[in-house]
Design an enzyme around this catalytic site. Sequence first.
Site, PDB file in Angstrom:
ATOM      1  CG  ASP A 153      -0.305  -0.325   2.565  1.00  0.00           C
ATOM      2  OD1 ASP A 153       1.002   0.306   2.677  1.00  0.00           O
ATOM      3  OD2 ASP A 153      -0.542  -0.966   3.532  1.00  0.00           O
ATOM      4  CG  ASP A 182       1.729   3.809   4.443  1.00  0.00           C
ATOM      5  OD1 ASP A 182       0.519   3.606   4.769  1.00  0.00           O
ATOM      6  OD2 ASP A 182       2.563   2.837   4.383  1.00  0.00           O
ATOM      7  CG  ASP A 236       8.504   1.146  12.290  1.00  0.00           C
ATOM      8  OD1 ASP A 236       9.080   1.927  11.334  1.00  0.00           O
ATOM      9  OD2 ASP A 236       7.717   0.363  12.106  1.00  0.00           O
TER      10      ASP A 236
HETATM   11  P1  ATP Z   1       3.840  -2.679   4.580  1.00  0.00           P
HETATM   12  O1  ATP Z   1       2.611  -1.702   4.548  1.00  0.00           O
HETATM   13  O2  ATP Z   1       4.452  -3.061   3.646  1.00  0.00           O
HETATM   14  O3  ATP Z   1       3.368  -3.886   5.963  1.00  0.00           O
HETATM   15  P2  ATP Z   1       4.973  -0.420   6.183  1.00  0.00           P
HETATM   16  O4  ATP Z   1       6.237  -0.066   6.446  1.00  0.00           O
HETATM   17  O5  ATP Z   1       4.449   0.456   5.005  1.00  0.00           O
HETATM   18  O6  ATP Z   1       4.830  -1.806   5.662  1.00  0.00           O
HETATM   19  P3  ATP Z   1       2.585   0.443   7.847  1.00  0.00           P
HETATM   20  O7  ATP Z   1       1.931  -0.294   8.984  1.00  0.00           O
HETATM   21  O8  ATP Z   1       2.062   0.532   6.380  1.00  0.00           O
HETATM   22  O9  ATP Z   1       4.060  -0.427   7.320  1.00  0.00           O
HETATM   23  O10 ATP Z   1       3.095   1.660   8.401  1.00  0.00           O
HETATM   24  C1  ATP Z   1       3.470   2.732   7.471  1.00  0.00           C
HETATM   25  C2  ATP Z   1       4.774   3.439   8.221  1.00  0.00           C
HETATM   26  O11 ATP Z   1       4.260   4.021   9.152  1.00  0.00           O
HETATM   27  C3  ATP Z   1       5.942   2.556   8.456  1.00  0.00           C
HETATM   28  O12 ATP Z   1       6.760   2.402   7.288  1.00  0.00           O
HETATM   29  C4  ATP Z   1       6.632   3.457   9.408  1.00  0.00           C
HETATM   30  O13 ATP Z   1       7.490   4.515   8.947  1.00  0.00           O
HETATM   31  C5  ATP Z   1       5.546   4.038  10.566  1.00  0.00           C
HETATM   32  N1  ATP Z   1       4.865   3.091  11.474  1.00  0.00           N
HETATM   33  C6  ATP Z   1       4.011   2.187  11.411  1.00  0.00           C
HETATM   34  N2  ATP Z   1       3.858   1.697  12.617  1.00  0.00           N
HETATM   35  C7  ATP Z   1       4.686   2.381  13.491  1.00  0.00           C
HETATM   36  C8  ATP Z   1       5.182   2.263  14.894  1.00  0.00           C
HETATM   37  N3  ATP Z   1       4.696   1.127  15.440  1.00  0.00           N
HETATM   38  N4  ATP Z   1       5.946   2.830  15.235  1.00  0.00           N
HETATM   39  C9  ATP Z   1       6.696   3.814  14.555  1.00  0.00           C
HETATM   40  N5  ATP Z   1       6.386   3.827  13.233  1.00  0.00           N
HETATM   41  C10 ATP Z   1       5.575   3.005  12.604  1.00  0.00           C
HETATM   42 MG    MG Z   2       2.424   0.394   4.526  1.00  0.00          MG
END
Ligand code: ATP
Ligand code: MG
Length: 415
Positions: A60, A62, A144
């Site tokens: 997805d 963000d 994170d």
């Molecule tokens: P994917 O969507 O592929 O599972 P993602 O890295 O995009 O991985 P998301 O859960 O969509 O994960 O979160 C988007 C972004 O928000 C992350 O890449 C990170 O930068 C931030 N983020 C998400 N969860 C946390 C958290 N618990 N603590 C700090 N930052 C976070």
């Molecule tokens: Mg994501």
Amino acid sequence: MTNETDENITIIPRSEHTISRRNISANALKVLYRFNKNGFSAYLVGGGVRDLLLGKKPKDFDITTNATPKQICQLFRNCRLVGRRFRLAHIIFGSEIIEVATFRGHHTQKNTREDKNLSEKARNGILLRDNIFGSIEEDAIRRDFTVNSLYYTIDDFSVRDYVGGLQDLKQGVIRLIGNPEIRYREDPVRMLRAIRFSSKLNMRIELNTEKPIQYLAPLLQEIPSTRLFEELLKLLQTGHGYSTYHMLKKYNLFEQLFPLISSRFSKNNDSEMERIIEQVLKNTDCRFKNYQCINSGFLFSTMLWYVVIDCAETLIKKNRLSYCEAFALAINNILNDQCRSIAIPKRITTMMRDIWQLQLRFSRRHGRKVNKLIKHPKFSAAFNLLKLRAGIEQKNDLEELSIWWDDYQHSTHVK
Ligand code: ATP
Ligand code: MG
């Protein structure tokens, strides 16, 4: 590569990275352009940028912006604000949701009521709310992992790196930003995310990021069981469940999610329960890779099958119940206990009950009950569990039963 060291930022111009607008969803681009046109800054961030740089298809997209949630809603009619702990805007385009977050800032030490509404830490360090807004530089260090903190802008199509994420991406390292122990205490789910990204991206967890996990694992008990359920689906049902399971075990995280299973782990890891878990996770990974649907009820009922059986047998010994009575009671007990750690929704536990109950009906192979069983909406999932059991237990009668039902459902007898 431009390196503006005074700001501690690395800017990678378009000519030096591989992210092309062609690989970004049209809706995400639409959102980015609308922010820019209205005088806000907005960036693609997180998994979208990380996966594009790795040449993978992002799950997805963000976006992060300096617009506040209220301003985001004024700009997009199709916007919905979600989350209390971490307020976000969802911009909805049919089945695609673009997640937009306002830049997060530092937490103040002040303790006014207004501050508390925006940012609050519990005594144990867990962040109850993270809604203080800030600059992109502050936002970058509140994310994170370094590889999740890369920003792509449509201003000049460059990528901005404030935390050394690019180098970690190149070297295949999952590194928490800041002090790992504090960051895990703020949000223990980050431990699960470290495992998930390491497994999914085949990257190693940096030593300081890795070290505290084993002893901080019990902090997961502080996380609402509904959030853990959502995380669990991402851990086990997105194509890397088998390797994730082994990592979760290694870091003492699995026992926090499935205490009933982990208390039955054997010395040689070769009990029927452990073998069926490995098998069902391998199958699930395979289905994901082949774009086949994944049934959570089937996955969890298989993982917990031998736990239910053990429990039923104990109940028979203790209470002199019939097998059917003990089995029904065991199902209730196990689901109650399991849902304390992970809130499995009712529609899934209902399916798990059906799949388990149907196992007892497979031995009746005569009369009208046979056709009735085959027509049961959960027959196919239940039969798959029977097949897995037959493969694991290697008992002649179970194997014969599984072959019989396989033949029967494909024969002309089925009315
Ligand atoms: P994917 O969507 O592929 O599972 P993602 O890295 O995009 O991985 P998301 O859960 O969509 O994960 O979160 C988007 C972004 O928000 C992350 O890449 C990170 O930068 C931030 N983020 C998400 N969860 C946390 C958290 N618990 N603590 C700090 N930052 C976070
Ligand atoms: Mg994501």
